[in-house]
Write an enzyme that holds these catalytic residues in place. Structure first.
Site, PDB file in Angstrom:
ATOM      1  N   GLU A 157      44.274  35.801  36.555  1.00 38.47           N
ATOM      2  CA  GLU A 157      44.452  36.084  35.115  1.00 38.47           C
ATOM      3  C   GLU A 157      43.103  36.053  34.391  1.00 38.47           C
ATOM      4  O   GLU A 157      42.901  36.739  33.402  1.00 38.47           O
ATOM      5  CB  GLU A 157      45.477  35.130  34.474  1.00 38.47           C
ATOM      6  N   ASP A 158      42.155  35.257  34.947  1.00 44.67           N
ATOM      7  CA  ASP A 158      40.827  35.215  34.312  1.00 44.67           C
ATOM      8  C   ASP A 158      40.027  36.494  34.601  1.00 44.67           C
ATOM      9  O   ASP A 158      39.263  36.964  33.757  1.00 44.67           O
ATOM     10  CB  ASP A 158      40.047  33.954  34.737  1.00 44.67           C
ATOM     11  N   ASP A 199      40.308  20.088  33.103  1.00 48.97           N
ATOM     12  CA  ASP A 199      39.536  19.280  34.052  1.00 48.97           C
ATOM     13  C   ASP A 199      38.031  19.518  33.961  1.00 48.97           C
ATOM     14  O   ASP A 199      37.288  19.121  34.854  1.00 48.97           O
ATOM     15  CB  ASP A 199      40.024  19.558  35.489  1.00 48.97           C
ATOM     16  N   MET A 225      33.708  19.505  37.121  1.00 51.43           N
ATOM     17  CA  MET A 225      35.165  19.661  37.248  1.00 51.43           C
ATOM     18  C   MET A 225      35.714  18.415  37.945  1.00 51.43           C
ATOM     19  O   MET A 225      35.252  18.055  39.031  1.00 51.43           O
ATOM     20  CB  MET A 225      35.560  20.909  38.041  1.00 51.43           C
ATOM     21  N   ASP A 227      40.058  24.628  30.131  1.00 52.09           N
ATOM     22  CA  ASP A 227      40.741  23.944  31.242  1.00 52.09           C
ATOM     23  C   ASP A 227      40.678  22.441  31.022  1.00 52.09           C
ATOM     24  O   ASP A 227      39.669  21.913  30.538  1.00 52.09           O
ATOM     25  CB  ASP A 227      40.062  24.281  32.587  1.00 52.09           C
ATOM     26  N   HIS A 279      40.542  17.879  42.052  1.00 54.68           N
ATOM     27  CA  HIS A 279      42.012  17.964  42.094  1.00 54.68           C
ATOM     28  C   HIS A 279      42.467  18.904  43.196  1.00 54.68           C
ATOM     29  O   HIS A 279      41.694  19.736  43.677  1.00 54.68           O
ATOM     30  CB  HIS A 279      42.556  18.446  40.745  1.00 54.68           C
ATOM     31  N   TRP A 283      48.949  30.721  40.567  1.00 53.27           N
ATOM     32  CA  TRP A 283      47.489  30.636  40.473  1.00 53.27           C
ATOM     33  C   TRP A 283      46.810  31.971  40.763  1.00 53.27           C
ATOM     34  O   TRP A 283      47.189  32.665  41.700  1.00 53.27           O
ATOM     35  CB  TRP A 283      46.996  29.578  41.465  1.00 53.27           C
ATOM     36  N   ARG A 315      45.543  21.814  44.365  1.00 50.78           N
ATOM     37  CA  ARG A 315      46.359  22.832  43.691  1.00 50.78           C
ATOM     38  C   ARG A 315      47.665  22.184  43.247  1.00 50.78           C
ATOM     39  O   ARG A 315      48.269  21.407  43.988  1.00 50.78           O
ATOM     40  CB  ARG A 315      46.615  23.987  44.661  1.00 50.78           C
TER      41      ARG A 315
HETATM   42  N1  UDH Z   1      46.952  23.569  34.677  1.00 47.63           N
HETATM   43  C1  UDH Z   1      47.706  22.420  34.401  1.00 47.63           C
HETATM   44  N2  UDH Z   1      48.742  22.087  35.216  1.00 47.63           N
HETATM   45  C2  UDH Z   1      49.079  22.824  36.294  1.00 47.63           C
HETATM   46  C3  UDH Z   1      48.299  23.968  36.592  1.00 47.63           C
HETATM   47  C4  UDH Z   1      47.237  24.297  35.785  1.00 47.63           C
HETATM   48  O1  UDH Z   1      47.444  21.710  33.427  1.00 47.63           O
HETATM   49  O2  UDH Z   1      50.036  22.462  36.976  1.00 47.63           O
HETATM   50  C5  UDH Z   1      45.882  23.998  33.738  1.00 47.63           C
HETATM   51  C6  UDH Z   1      44.738  23.003  33.618  1.00 47.63           C
HETATM   52  O3  UDH Z   1      44.188  23.092  32.331  1.00 47.63           O
HETATM   53  C7  UDH Z   1      43.784  23.514  34.682  1.00 47.63           C
HETATM   54  C8  UDH Z   1      43.922  25.029  34.455  1.00 47.63           C
HETATM   55  O4  UDH Z   1      45.298  25.212  34.173  1.00 47.63           O
HETATM   56  O5  UDH Z   1      42.474  23.056  34.511  1.00 47.63           O
HETATM   57  C9  UDH Z   1      43.467  25.866  35.636  1.00 47.63           C
HETATM   58  O6  UDH Z   1      44.085  25.459  36.836  1.00 47.63           O
HETATM   59  P1  UDH Z   1      43.232  24.863  38.041  1.00 47.63           P
HETATM   60  O7  UDH Z   1      42.449  23.714  37.538  1.00 47.63           O
HETATM   61  O8  UDH Z   1      44.154  24.612  39.180  1.00 47.63           O
HETATM   62  O9  UDH Z   1      42.262  26.062  38.376  1.00 47.63           O
HETATM   63  P2  UDH Z   1      41.013  25.975  39.355  1.00 47.63           P
HETATM   64  O10 UDH Z   1      40.303  24.682  39.261  1.00 47.63           O
HETATM   65  O11 UDH Z   1      40.118  27.088  38.706  1.00 47.63           O
HETATM   66  O12 UDH Z   1      41.439  26.369  40.713  1.00 47.63           O
HETATM   67  C10 UDH Z   1      38.890  27.354  39.234  1.00 47.63           C
HETATM   68  C11 UDH Z   1      38.690  28.818  39.109  1.00 47.63           C
HETATM   69  C12 UDH Z   1      37.743  29.361  40.118  1.00 47.63           C
HETATM   70  C13 UDH Z   1      38.214  30.614  40.774  1.00 47.63           C
HETATM   71  C14 UDH Z   1      38.271  31.795  39.879  1.00 47.63           C
HETATM   72  C15 UDH Z   1      39.044  32.924  40.454  1.00 47.63           C
HETATM   73  N3  UDH Z   1      39.259  33.963  39.529  1.00 47.63           N
HETATM   74 MN    MN Z   2      40.429  23.062  37.965  1.00 46.31          MN
END
Ligand code: UDH
Ligand code: MN
Length: 315
Positions: free
Chosen positions: A229-230, A165, A256, A163, A259, A226, A261
Site C-alpha cells: 500500500e505504501d 513502532d 524501529m 507507524d 517486532h 501486509w 509480523r
Molecule cells: N499495525 C498495527 N497492528 C497490526 C499491524 C500493523 O498497529 O496488527 C500498524 C503499526 O502502526 C505498524 C504499521 O501498521 O507500525 C506497519 O506495520 P508493520 O510495522 O508490520 O510494517 P513493517 O515494519 O514495515 O513490516 C516496514 C516496511 C518495509 C517494507 C516496505 C515494502 N513496501
Molecule cells: Mn514495523
C-alpha cells in the site's frame, strides 16, 4: 489636575515608560526561563532554541505506563493536543497512528513523541486510529478513515501518518509539511542500516497537506494484509503531478522497535496484482470511494482514540 502637576507627570512619563518596559522585559525573561520560549509576536519562525539535535533512541527494556507518560506531559490539553507557549505556531500538525494490538509500542512512541514535538514548538494533536476486531488489517482504509476523521475534528494544516513502532532520532527532522509536495520523513531506519530502502519507498512516517491528500485521492482501499500500500501511495504522488521530497538522511533517522509480523496482517501476494492497476484505479479508488464504520472517538490524556470498522477482507 493643575498645570504644574500635569507638567510633572509629563516629565515623569519617560521614566515611567522605561520602568514599564523593564517590568515587561523582566516578566518575559522570567517566563522565558520558566518556559524556555520567550514570547515572539512574529510567531515561532526562528529555529526552536529547544532542539537537542541527534539523539539515538534507547527505549527502556519495558515501556513506561500511560500514567507515567501523562505525568511527564502536564502541558497537554485533553485529547493529546499541544500549543507552544510564548509564540504563535506556524503549523498545525495532526499525527495519525494506524493501530491494532501494539500497546507496548504505542507507550514507547507517546513517551518519545510528545517531548520531541514540543521541542519543535509545533501546534499538534496525536490521534490513534484503531482497527476494530480480528479481521484482516487494512492500513489504507484505516489511514483514509483517520484522515477524514481528523480533518473533521480540527483545522489541521499538515497530516503526518506515523507507524507506531518508529522513534525519530533527531529533532531537527521537523514534523511539518512542504507546501507543494508530500514529504517522506523516515528516510533512514536502523532496521535497514540507516539507508533508504529503495528510491520508491514511501512508508513509515510521511507528511502531507490536506490539499495533497485530496489531489492524490489518499490511499487505495484495496490492500488487505501486509504489503505494497505504501508503494501504491508513491505512485499516486507522481500520477497526481507531485513528487516526494525528503529531508537529509543525516537528520531523518529512526529506530524501529523490533517486532514480528502481526496476526491478521499476513503478507498478501494479491497485493502485487493490485499494485499493477494503480494507474487505472487511483482516481476512483481512494478517499472518494472510502467506506468504513465509525465506532467511537474518545479524548484521552495523551491522544484522541478513534475506532473504525474497516469491514471484511475483499481480496
Ligand atoms: N499495525 C498495527 N497492528 C497490526 C499491524 C500493523 O498497529 O496488527 C500498524 C503499526 O502502526 C505498524 C504499521 O501498521 O507500525 C506497519 O506495520 P508493520 O510495522 O508490520 O510494517 P513493517 O515494519 O514495515 O513490516 C516496514 C516496511 C518495509 C517494507 C516496505 C515494502 N513496501
Ligand atoms: Mn514495523
Amino acid at each position: 489636575m493643575t498645570m504644574a502637576c500635569s507638567r510633572r507627570l509629563r516629565r515623569l512619563r519617560p521614566g515611567l515608560t522605561l520602568l514599564a518596559a523593564l517590568t515587561v522585559a523582566a516578566t518575559f525573561a522570567l517566563r522565558g526561563t520558566l518556559l524556555a520560549t520567550p514570547p515572539s509576536p512574529a510567531g515561532c519562525h526562528a529555529a526552536s532554541p529547544l532542539l537537542a539535535g541527534p539523539r539515538p533512541a534507547r527505549p527502556p527494556p519495558s515501556p513506561p505506563t500511560l500514567a507515567e507518560i501523562e505525568m511527564r506531559n502536564g502541558a497537554l490539553w485533553s485529547g493529546g493536543f499541544y500549543s507552544p507557549p510564548g509564540c504563535q505556531a506556524r503549523h498545525r500538525t495532526a499525527i495519525v497512528i494506524p493501530y491494532r494490538s501494539r500497546l507496548a509500542h504505542l507507550r514507547y512512541l507517546l513517551d518519545h513523541l510528545h517531548p520531541f514535538l514540543q521541542r519543535q514548538r509545533i501546534h499538534y494533536g496525536i490521534y490513534v486510529v484503531e482497527q476494530w476486531g480480528q479481521g484482516t488489517f487494512n492500513k489504507g482504509i484505516l489511514l483514509n478513515a483517520g484522515i477524514v476523521e481528523v480533518l473533521r475534528d480540527a483545522d489541521w494544516s499538515c497530516v503526518i501518518l506515523h507507524d507506531v513502532d518508529l522513534l525519530a532520532e533527531d529533532d531537527r527532522n521537523t514534523y511539518t509539511c512542504d507546501n507543494y509536495n508530500p514529504t517522506h520523513l523516515s528516510v533512514a531506519i536502523d532496521k535497514f542500516d540507516y539507508r533508504l530502502l529503495y528510491r520508491e519507498y514511501f512508508g513509515g512516517v510521511v507528511a502531507l497537506t490536506p490539499e495533497q491528500l485530496r489531489k492524490m485521492n489518499g490511499f487505495s482501499n484495496q490492500y488487505w494484509g501486509w504489503g505494497r500500500e505504501d508503494d501504491d501511495l508513491w505512485k499516486r504522488v507522481g500520477l497526481s503531478g507531485m513528487k516526494v521530497v525528503r529531508p537529509s538522511v543525516k537528520v531523518a533517522r529512526y529506530k524501529m522497535i523490533k517486532h514480528e509480523r502481526d496476526p491478521g496482517n499476513e503478507e498478501n501476494p494479491h497485493n502485487f496484482d493490485v499494485l499493477k492497476r494503480t494507474e487505472l484505479d487511483w482516481r476512483s479508488d481512494g478517499l472518494n470511494s472510502l467506506s468504513y464504520k465509525f465506532l467511537s472517538k474518545e479524548r484521552k490524556a495523551l491522544f484522541t482514540h478513534i475506532t473504525i470498522d474497516v469491514g471484511e477482507k475483499q481480496t
